[in-house]
Every structure is written in structure tokens, then in C-alpha cells.
Write an enzyme that holds these catalytic residues in place. Structure first.
Site, PDB file in Angstrom:
ATOM      1  N   GLY A 151      15.968   3.142  60.659  1.00 39.28           N
ATOM      2  CA  GLY A 151      16.218   2.413  59.431  1.00 39.28           C
ATOM      3  C   GLY A 151      15.040   1.518  59.123  1.00 39.28           C
ATOM      4  O   GLY A 151      14.213   1.231  59.990  1.00 39.28           O
ATOM      5  N   TYR A 152      14.985   1.084  57.876  1.00 34.75           N
ATOM      6  CA  TYR A 152      13.857   0.275  57.427  1.00 34.75           C
ATOM      7  C   TYR A 152      14.300  -1.167  57.194  1.00 34.75           C
ATOM      8  O   TYR A 152      15.275  -1.428  56.504  1.00 34.75           O
ATOM      9  CB  TYR A 152      13.247   0.876  56.162  1.00 34.75           C
ATOM     10  CG  TYR A 152      12.554   2.178  56.482  1.00 34.75           C
ATOM     11  CD1 TYR A 152      11.221   2.200  56.860  1.00 34.75           C
ATOM     12  CD2 TYR A 152      13.258   3.377  56.472  1.00 34.75           C
ATOM     13  CE1 TYR A 152      10.591   3.380  57.199  1.00 34.75           C
ATOM     14  CE2 TYR A 152      12.634   4.573  56.808  1.00 34.75           C
ATOM     15  CZ  TYR A 152      11.298   4.556  57.167  1.00 34.75           C
ATOM     16  OH  TYR A 152      10.684   5.736  57.522  1.00 34.75           O
ATOM     17  N   LEU A 153      13.559  -2.080  57.815  1.00 33.92           N
ATOM     18  CA  LEU A 153      13.789  -3.509  57.633  1.00 33.92           C
ATOM     19  C   LEU A 153      13.041  -4.022  56.405  1.00 33.92           C
ATOM     20  O   LEU A 153      13.423  -5.008  55.800  1.00 33.92           O
ATOM     21  CB  LEU A 153      13.338  -4.277  58.881  1.00 33.92           C
ATOM     22  CG  LEU A 153      14.162  -3.935  60.123  1.00 33.92           C
ATOM     23  CD1 LEU A 153      13.382  -4.213  61.384  1.00 33.92           C
ATOM     24  CD2 LEU A 153      15.458  -4.711  60.110  1.00 33.92           C
ATOM     25  N   LEU A 195      17.964  -1.885  55.748  1.00 36.20           N
ATOM     26  CA  LEU A 195      18.346  -1.581  54.376  1.00 36.20           C
ATOM     27  C   LEU A 195      19.294  -0.382  54.371  1.00 36.20           C
ATOM     28  O   LEU A 195      19.283   0.423  55.314  1.00 36.20           O
ATOM     29  CB  LEU A 195      17.090  -1.264  53.553  1.00 36.20           C
ATOM     30  CG  LEU A 195      16.070  -2.393  53.461  1.00 36.20           C
ATOM     31  CD1 LEU A 195      14.738  -1.878  52.926  1.00 36.20           C
ATOM     32  CD2 LEU A 195      16.604  -3.503  52.576  1.00 36.20           C
TER      33      LEU A 195
END
Length: 120
Positions: free
Chosen positions: A27-29, A81
């Protein structure tokens, strides 16, 4: 470190029969234009990665990655996100190059990608 990579959509995975892949959840922070920050669990290992902005050709960019504790990666994924990615990755060697073949699950089910990272 600068990464040079090319990605391709593929139509089938017949050539993977009998091969073993590894499950990846990521996942992307942050997905800022200047950098992305990613948390990833690959098998039983955790990672955090920062990637810089791509060069003008879009073929290379700065990448920094560090292995972190699995539990830390699990906690970071909770902060990511929306749109956490779930895929199985296979590594295939063709003519001394490692190709990463990703078969996506979940929201991206059916997506098949092949990626190669090059030295130049």
C-alpha cells in the site's frame, strides 16, 4: 540507487505452470508527484520503499528500500491510502535477465504484468 524498469501487459500465464510465486501485499502512504512511499509485505518479510520522481523519459527514478519488521509493515499497511494491492509475483530468468511477473488479486483481479529492471 536509480532504477530503470519497463512494464508490459501480458495476456496469459501458461508459461508459469509448475512455478512457485510469492504473495505480495502493498500500500501507499504517499503518492506525491515528487515521491511515493510504499509499505510492503513480501512473503514473511516487511519493507518500506521511497521512490522519487521519474526522469523525463519515464524509464528511471531514484529508489530506496529497507527491510523492516513484519509487524511494523502490517501496522503501516493499516495507514495506507485506499487501494491496497494484492498480487502473486513470479521471477523468471530469460537471457540472464530477471523478469517479474505479477498476477493481481482483489480489486485488480485479472491484471497481468511483466516487469524487467535494467542496468542501462
Amino acid at each position: 540507487m536509480t532504477e530503470i524498469e519497463c512494464k508490459f501487459l501480458i495476456k496469459n500465464t501458461d508459461f508459469l505452470k509448475g512455478k512457485t510465486g510469492i504473495r505480495i501485499t502493498q500500500g501507499y502512504l504517499s503518492t506525491d508527484k515528487e515521491r511515493t512511499v510504499r509499505a510492503r509485505i513480501k512473503g514473511e518479510k516487511g519493507f518500506i520503499t521511497i521512490k522519487g520522481k521519474s526522469n523525463d523519459s519515464g524509464l528511471s527514478r531514484y529508489e530506496w528500500e529497507k527491510e523492516i519488521d513484519l509487524q511494523e509493515a502490517q501496522e503501516l499497511l493499516k495507514l495506507c491510502l485506499p487501494g491496497v494491492i494484492d498480487k502473486t509475483r513470479y521471477e523468471i530468468i530469460i537471457e540472464n535477465h530477471i523478469w517479474e511477473i505479477d498476477i493481481f488479486h482483489g480489486e485488480n483481479n485479472g491484471l497481468l504484468l511483466a516487469e524487467i529492471e535494467l542496468q542501462s
